[in-house]
Write a protein that holds these residues in place. Structure first.
Motif, mmCIF file in Angstrom:
data_model
loop_
_atom_site.group_PDB
_atom_site.id
_atom_site.type_symbol
_atom_site.label_atom_id
_atom_site.label_comp_id
_atom_site.label_asym_id
_atom_site.label_seq_id
_atom_site.Cartn_x
_atom_site.Cartn_y
_atom_site.Cartn_z
ATOM 1 N N PHE A 77 -6.926 -2.814 -4.717
ATOM 2 C CA PHE A 77 -6.348 -2.188 -5.907
ATOM 3 C C PHE A 77 -5.940 -3.233 -6.939
ATOM 4 C CE2 PHE A 77 -6.057 1.828 -3.628
ATOM 5 C CZ PHE A 77 -6.199 2.753 -4.660
ATOM 6 N N ALA A 78 -5.367 -4.346 -6.487
ATOM 7 C CA ALA A 78 -4.986 -5.401 -7.423
ATOM 8 C C ALA A 78 -6.212 -5.956 -8.144
ATOM 9 C CB ALA A 78 -4.252 -6.526 -6.682
ATOM 10 N N ALA A 79 -7.307 -6.147 -7.396
ATOM 11 C CA ALA A 79 -8.534 -6.665 -8.009
ATOM 12 C C ALA A 79 -9.110 -5.670 -9.009
ATOM 13 C CB ALA A 79 -9.569 -6.971 -6.920
ATOM 14 N N PHE B 86 3.506 1.201 11.376
ATOM 15 C CA PHE B 86 2.912 2.482 10.981
ATOM 16 C C PHE B 86 3.693 3.085 9.816
ATOM 17 C CE2 PHE B 86 2.517 7.117 11.293
ATOM 18 C CZ PHE B 86 1.147 7.238 11.165
ATOM 19 N N ALA B 87 5.016 2.937 9.852
ATOM 20 C CA ALA B 87 5.824 3.396 8.719
ATOM 21 C C ALA B 87 5.447 2.652 7.441
ATOM 22 C CB ALA B 87 7.305 3.210 9.026
ATOM 23 N N LEU B 88 5.126 1.356 7.563
ATOM 24 C CA LEU B 88 4.699 0.587 6.389
ATOM 25 C C LEU B 88 3.388 1.123 5.827
ATOM 26 C CD1 LEU B 88 5.539 -3.065 7.523
ATOM 27 C CD2 LEU B 88 6.671 -1.750 5.720
ATOM 28 N N GLY C 132 3.105 4.590 -2.076
ATOM 29 C CA GLY C 132 3.421 3.734 -3.223
ATOM 30 C C GLY C 132 2.198 3.449 -4.074
ATOM 31 N N THR C 133 1.069 3.207 -3.428
ATOM 32 C CA THR C 133 -0.170 2.974 -4.168
ATOM 33 C C THR C 133 -0.608 4.229 -4.910
ATOM 34 O OG1 THR C 133 -0.856 1.361 -2.496
ATOM 35 C CG2 THR C 133 -2.558 2.187 -3.966
ATOM 36 N N GLY D 49 -2.404 6.611 -8.877
ATOM 37 C CA GLY D 49 -2.927 7.959 -8.810
ATOM 38 C C GLY D 49 -3.807 8.178 -7.585
ATOM 39 N N SER D 50 -4.241 9.409 -7.412
ATOM 40 C CA SER D 50 -5.026 9.770 -6.237
ATOM 41 C C SER D 50 -6.524 9.548 -6.419
ATOM 42 C CB SER D 50 -4.784 11.249 -5.881
ATOM 43 O OG SER D 50 -3.419 11.463 -5.575
#
Length: 305
Positions: free
Chosen positions: A50-52, A101-103, A110-111, A116-117
């Motif tokens: 996503f950052a890229a 797993f929670a992370l 958060g992403t 967005g989706s």
């Protein structure tokens, strides 16, 4: 199947294996040195992708996008090591699994909140687009060759880092006896943060490189994470050489299986049924490979007993 098509699929398998190596190398370092089961490693892969994609969309530079993937994933890795993972080293593996797993859930939501989706797309730069002609008249995408080259360079760099540098000596010593190197004055907390950030950066780089081939979307890291676990089980936990060999074996097994098995079953049944059965068996083949390796070498190909 023609020889040219077979060689092309072999190269596809190597490319897939190199991408898996970038994921598995960080995972095996983290598990080997820290003894930590990190299910959130796939989320770091997603963060890098996503950052890229975001930086490439804003700047138009693929190089800046790769740098952003490394920086974002390493920063995220260091942050969660300092705030969450550091409290899990002395806990049992079930606590580590539940926390990481929670992370996954936190990073996924958060992403989705930030981007967005809908999937993002990272375009291959013009200087890496198009095919290149290999010996024998084989035309193969230049970008996939570049992924293979980058992966092999990273592998060489990791081998040099682990074998020939002071930090590499500390990493190997930490894997063997963390209490002893702590007693000798090594800052074990800083070492763990560095190792975790390095593993996260490699996962982020893998996500960025593959993001130009497939879409960048939430949850893209979890299927790759499963294969990365298969790789380190085959290669041996804590072994960079094992991660490389295991990743290439998994990549070739998966890719060639998806091409060869449907063709074999097409000799005995309808094409549609042959494709379905062959694809299913190809998906199983990497786990059959893992089981076979564990029967012969329970610690993996290059793992320590």
């Amino acid at each position: 199947m023609s020889l040219i098509l077979f060689i092309e699929q072999m190269l596809n398998g190597v490319q897939f294996g190199v991408m898996l190596f970038l994921m598995a190398a960080g995972l095996t370092l983290i598990f080997g040195v820290m003894g930590l089961i990190n299910l959130a490693h796939g989320s770091l892969y997603m963060i890098g992708a996503f950052a890229a994609a975001w930086v490439a969309g804003m700047s138009g530079s693929f190089v800046l996008a790769l740098i952003a993937s490394l920086a974002a994933a390493a920063a995220a890795g260091a942050l969660i090591e300092l705030t969450v993972i550091r409290r899990l080293y002395d806990r049992d593996h079930l606590d580590q699994v539940l926390a990481t797993f929670a992370l996954i859930l936190i990073f996924s939501e958060g992403t989705r909140w930030l981007f967005g989706s809908f999937p993002l797309f990272l375009e291959i730069p013009p200087y890496l687009s198009g095919p290149v002609t290999l010996p024998g008249g084989i035309e193969y995408p230049l970008y996939r060759l570049a992924i293979i080259g980058v992966g092999l360079l990273v592998a060489a760099g990791l081998f040099a880092l682990i074998a020939r540098t002071r930090i590499g000596i500390q990493i190997r010593a930490g894997e063997a006896d963390r209490e002893m190197i702590a007693a000798l004055g090594v800052n074990i907390s800083a070492l763990y943060t560095i190792v975790f950030a390095l593993g996260a950066a490699l996962a982020g780089l893998a996500g960025a490189l593959i993001g130009a081939i497939q879409s960048v979307q939430v949850g893209m890291g979890e299927p790759v994470l499963i294969l990365a676990f298969v790789v380190i089980v085959i290669g041996g936990i804590g072994s960079i050489k094992g991660a490389l060999v295991g990743a290439i074996l998994v990549g070739l097994t998966d890719t060639l299986g998806r091409v060869l098995l449907p063709a074999v079953f097409a000799q005995f049944m309808a094409p549609q049924a042959a494709s379905s059965v062959g694809s299913s068996l190809a998906s199983m083949s990497i786990y059959i490979l893992m089981a076979g390796v564990l029967v012969m070498r329970p610690s993996g190909l290059f793992g320590k007993a």
